[in-house]
Each structure stands twice: as C-alpha cells, then as structure tokens.
Design a protein around this motif. Structure first.
Motif, PDB file in Angstrom:
ATOM      1  N   CYS A 101      15.613  13.892  46.624  1.00  0.00           N
ATOM      2  CA  CYS A 101      15.711  13.062  47.829  1.00  0.00           C
ATOM      3  C   CYS A 101      13.963  12.035  47.497  1.00  0.00           C
ATOM      4  O   CYS A 101      14.137  10.905  47.581  1.00  0.00           O
ATOM      5  N   TYR A 102      13.082  13.032  47.539  1.00  0.00           N
ATOM      6  CA  TYR A 102      11.542  12.702  47.754  1.00  0.00           C
ATOM      7  C   TYR A 102      11.595  11.499  46.337  1.00  0.00           C
ATOM      8  O   TYR A 102      10.922  10.226  46.186  1.00  0.00           O
ATOM      9  N   GLY A 103      12.279  11.959  45.870  1.00  0.00           N
ATOM     10  CA  GLY A 103      11.619  10.675  44.154  1.00  0.00           C
ATOM     11  C   GLY A 103      12.758   9.157  44.066  1.00  0.00           C
ATOM     12  O   GLY A 103      11.840   8.319  44.528  1.00  0.00           O
ATOM     13  N   HIS A 104      13.449   9.689  45.311  1.00  0.00           N
ATOM     14  CA  HIS A 104      14.717   8.055  45.071  1.00  0.00           C
ATOM     15  C   HIS A 104      14.000   7.687  46.227  1.00  0.00           C
ATOM     16  O   HIS A 104      13.765   6.137  46.092  1.00  0.00           O
ATOM     17  N   LEU A 105      14.089   8.340  47.687  1.00  0.00           N
ATOM     18  CA  LEU A 105      13.827   7.584  48.949  1.00  0.00           C
ATOM     19  C   LEU A 105      12.251   7.111  49.005  1.00  0.00           C
ATOM     20  O   LEU A 105      11.480   6.310  49.605  1.00  0.00           O
ATOM     21  N   TYR A 106      10.970   7.919  48.399  1.00  0.00           N
ATOM     22  CA  TYR A 106       9.797   7.460  48.941  1.00  0.00           C
ATOM     23  C   TYR A 106       9.098   7.799  46.960  1.00  0.00           C
ATOM     24  O   TYR A 106       8.500   6.685  47.459  1.00  0.00           O
ATOM     25  N   LEU A 107       8.999   7.779  46.536  1.00  0.00           N
ATOM     26  CA  LEU A 107       8.498   7.727  45.064  1.00  0.00           C
ATOM     27  C   LEU A 107       9.047   6.463  44.895  1.00  0.00           C
ATOM     28  O   LEU A 107       8.469   5.498  43.665  1.00  0.00           O
ATOM     29  N   ARG A 108      10.283   6.135  44.066  1.00  0.00           N
ATOM     30  CA  ARG A 108      10.608   4.959  42.768  1.00  0.00           C
ATOM     31  C   ARG A 108      10.245   3.854  44.097  1.00  0.00           C
ATOM     32  O   ARG A 108      10.336   2.667  42.734  1.00  0.00           O
ATOM     33  N   PRO A 109       9.911   3.458  44.956  1.00  0.00           N
ATOM     34  CA  PRO A 109       9.801   2.062  45.118  1.00  0.00           C
ATOM     35  C   PRO A 109       8.186   2.019  45.247  1.00  0.00           C
ATOM     36  O   PRO A 109       7.844   0.888  45.398  1.00  0.00           O
ATOM     37  N   LEU A 110       7.849   2.986  45.213  1.00  0.00           N
ATOM     38  CA  LEU A 110       6.080   2.638  44.799  1.00  0.00           C
ATOM     39  C   LEU A 110       5.847   2.599  43.299  1.00  0.00           C
ATOM     40  O   LEU A 110       4.405   2.088  43.263  1.00  0.00           O
ATOM     41  N   LEU A 242      17.294  17.278  58.859  1.00  0.00           N
ATOM     42  CA  LEU A 242      17.094  16.473  57.768  1.00  0.00           C
ATOM     43  C   LEU A 242      15.604  15.859  57.913  1.00  0.00           C
ATOM     44  O   LEU A 242      15.423  16.278  58.695  1.00  0.00           O
ATOM     45  N   PRO A 243      15.164  16.269  56.787  1.00  0.00           N
ATOM     46  CA  PRO A 243      13.577  16.012  56.088  1.00  0.00           C
ATOM     47  C   PRO A 243      13.107  14.473  56.966  1.00  0.00           C
ATOM     48  O   PRO A 243      13.622  13.621  56.647  1.00  0.00           O
ATOM     49  N   HIS A 244      11.613  14.675  56.957  1.00  0.00           N
ATOM     50  CA  HIS A 244      11.357  13.385  57.814  1.00  0.00           C
ATOM     51  C   HIS A 244      12.241  12.035  57.067  1.00  0.00           C
ATOM     52  O   HIS A 244      12.722  11.449  56.929  1.00  0.00           O
ATOM     53  N   PHE A 245      11.401  12.092  55.683  1.00  0.00           N
ATOM     54  CA  PHE A 245      12.008  11.565  54.532  1.00  0.00           C
ATOM     55  C   PHE A 245      13.274  10.895  54.073  1.00  0.00           C
ATOM     56  O   PHE A 245      13.484   9.721  54.023  1.00  0.00           O
ATOM     57  N   LEU A 246      14.513  11.767  54.894  1.00  0.00           N
ATOM     58  CA  LEU A 246      15.573  11.969  54.472  1.00  0.00           C
ATOM     59  C   LEU A 246      15.711  11.455  55.542  1.00  0.00           C
ATOM     60  O   LEU A 246      17.228  10.748  55.535  1.00  0.00           O
ATOM     61  N   ALA A 247      15.593  11.064  56.526  1.00  0.00           N
ATOM     62  CA  ALA A 247      16.331  10.752  58.400  1.00  0.00           C
ATOM     63  C   ALA A 247      16.068   9.214  58.725  1.00  0.00           C
ATOM     64  O   ALA A 247      16.527   8.493  59.011  1.00  0.00           O
ATOM     65  N   LYS A 248      14.638   8.861  57.099  1.00  0.00           N
ATOM     66  CA  LYS A 248      13.857   7.528  58.016  1.00  0.00           C
ATOM     67  C   LYS A 248      14.897   6.300  57.755  1.00  0.00           C
ATOM     68  O   LYS A 248      14.840   5.319  58.824  1.00  0.00           O
ATOM     69  N   SER A 249      15.519   6.347  57.244  1.00  0.00           N
ATOM     70  CA  SER A 249      16.515   4.939  57.017  1.00  0.00           C
ATOM     71  C   SER A 249      17.508   4.999  57.398  1.00  0.00           C
ATOM     72  O   SER A 249      17.780   3.714  58.409  1.00  0.00           O
TER      73      SER A 249
END
Length: 334
Positions: A101-110, A242-249
């Motif tokens: 999840c972190y890879g898809h939502l936070y890492l990949r866009p960077l 949900l963890p914050h990085f999952l809930a953000k969108s």
C-alpha cells in the motif's frame, strides 16, 4: 605479512635495485625487505633476484612476474578509485523493496521526480508485504510499516503510522452515525487480516475521555489487502480503521470521512521506516534516496514525529461512555 604487502615490497625492490632502496620506499628496514623477498620466492618456488655482495639483479622469472603484478596493482587501484567515486556520486542500480500500500500510494508517485533529479540511478522496485532478509536478497533499502529489530540493519523512521476510523458518507446516510460504543455492535465493520500472522488487526476506539482502548468487534467483512479495504469502506460496506496513507485519498475526495481523531500506536515500533544494511560508508544512491523521501514527505506534512492526520478535523466528537463488555484493556498495542 599479507600477500599484497609482499607484492608491494617486490615491486619496490625491482624499481629501487636494492633492498635498502626498497626499505626507504616502503617505510621499513632492509632486513624486513630481504625476508619478504625470500618468503615470496619460497611461496612461488622461484628465484626472483640474483644476489651478490654488490648487486641485486632481477631474474627473467622475476621480470615476467613483475609485469603481471604491476598490471594487477594498477587494476586494483583503478577499481578502488571507481568504487570510491561511485560511493560519492549517486549512480548505479538502486534496489528498493516496499510494503504494497505504501509503495502504490506514497512511493510510486515520487519516483518520476527522483529519476529526473538523479538520472544516473536505475531503479529495481519490489512491492510486497513480506519481511524478506534484505541483506541476503541484496536490497539497498526497504520501506516497511513496522519496526524491524535486527542489529545488522538501520531502521530510520520516516513518519508515525496514524490510524483513522473511516466510513462512507453514503453508509452514514443509510444506517446512521454511531452515538455511543454500543451502537458499533449494530454496524458493519471491515477487518484487515495480517498476511504474516493471519491474525486480524485490532480495533482501537476512544472512550468518553478521548483515551483509545482496544475493542472486541467482530468484522462482517475481511480482507488482507489494504487498498481493497479502503475501497470497500468507500463503497459503503462498513467502518474500517485505516492507516493515514490509505485513508488520505478517500478523505480528500470526500468518499470517506473520519469519525474521530487519529489513533497512534505506541512507539518505537509504530511507524513507517526506511530500513537499510548497516555499513561504514553508505552509498550515495541510498543516501540521496533517503534525503529525497524525507523532503517529499515534508511537503506532504509528514516527518519522523508527525503526520497530516494530526490536523484533521473529525466528523464526530468522542462517543459516549463505553459499555464495560466492549472494553478489554488500556495498555494493549497493535
């Protein structure tokens, strides 16, 4: 005396023409040089120098050996120079392992911006939730939600991991908003099954004082995929923590709302960590990647001690007094 030192003395003797000259060049004494040459000759079973009281002459075997040794020493020096240069300049292949999840939502866009800034770096990205041995797997850096206790590794926290109790506005419109803890027994929950342990992630909710407690709530639906959990919640299948990085969108788009202030599990285990092998000289490619991550997260309102969830205004205040049968303990941790 190691073999490399013997070879250095051998070449110095060839160049100086005497044990005394070699001793001055190598910072030692003629006796040590003489013993070193004798030891090398014994190892090779060859005579490298013809000795007399006045002269020292390199034999044919010694001359041929010197050619090979010089080339080897040049190649070694060149290799060391290239490696030191590589350690100072970011380049080469950077192998990254990230939680899904972190890879898809936070890492990949960077990654696009990172590669534009460091075009000499090539990426190999592995996305999975398995806690692999990054040294054995030759991973340069791993991004993991959770602390890894391993003396061989450095675990640098990028941010805490804050949990938000989320639900779809459509679900609230259809089934109402809980006003007390007892209400949650009549609502649908989406549980998360941890792949490593096959256990359900615990649910923590605030009491009338705002203190989070561990609750025993039976989920109606269960998934082992974080993004699926967030989508199921947004689709109106029930509440999810949900963890914050999952809930953000979902919170940003309005498909989710957060009922209560964030819950942060106890430290130091809690958080999102950059994990990499412990070493005296950290390669430049790893160093700049960590710096880039920290800078990028800062622009999102996150650092090692804070996330944007701290500034989120919840949709509902703390619920009324909790019924005793739902409360298990105050000191339980995720």
């Amino acid at each position: 005396m190691d073999k490399l030192r013997l070879l250095e003395i051998f070449l110095a003797t060839c160049d100086g023409g005497s044990f005394a000259a070699a001793a001055r060049s190598c910072g030692t004494d003629p006796s040590t040089v003489s013993k070193a040459i004798s030891r090398l000759e014994t190892q090779l079973k060859l005579t490298l120098f013809q000795r007399s009281t006045r002269h020292l002459r390199v034999t044919e075997a010694g001359q041929r050996y010197a050619v090979t040794v010089r080339k080897m020493m040049r190649d070694l020096a060149s290799c060391e120079h290239e490696l030191m240069h590589l350690n100072d300049l970011p380049g080469g292949t950077l192998r990254i392992s990230s939680a899904v999840c972190y890879g898809h939502l936070y890492l990949r866009p960077l990654l696009h911006a990172f590669c534009q800034r460091y075009p000499a770096i090539k990426l190999e990205l592995e996305v999975n939730d398995l806690h692999v041995d990054i040294i054995e797997s030759e991973i340069d850096i791993a991004l993991r939600t959770g602390y890894v206790k391993d003396s061989r590794l450095v675990a640098r926290r990028l941010s805490p991991m804050d949990f938000l109790t989320c639900v779809s506005p459509n679900y609230l419109a259809a089934y109402g908003t809980p006003t007390c803890a007892d209400d949650f027994k009549r609502h649908s929950w989406i549980g998360f099954r941890i792949k490593q342990t096959q256990q359900l992630q615990p649910i923590f909710l605030p009491d009338e004082k705002g203190e989070y407690r561990l609750f025993e709530l039976v989920p109606r639906h269960i998934t082992d995929d974080g993004e699926a959990m967030a989508y199921m919640c947004a689709d109106g299948l029930g509440f999810a923590q949900l963890p914050h990085f999952l809930a953000k969108s979902g919170l940003r788009s309005g498909t989710l709302v957060s009922l209560y202030p964030y819950y942060r599990p106890p430290e130091p285990e809690n958080g999102v960590f950059a994990i990499y092998p412990k070493r005296d000289y950290l390669p430049a490619k790893v160093k700049v990647f960590i710096e880039f991550l920290i800078s990028s997260l800062a622009s999102l309102g996150e650092n090692a001690n804070h996330t944007w969830a701290e500034n989120l205004t919840p949709a509902v205040n703390f619920p009324a007094k909790l019924p005793p049968e739902l409360t298990l303990c105050l000191d339980a941790s995720v």
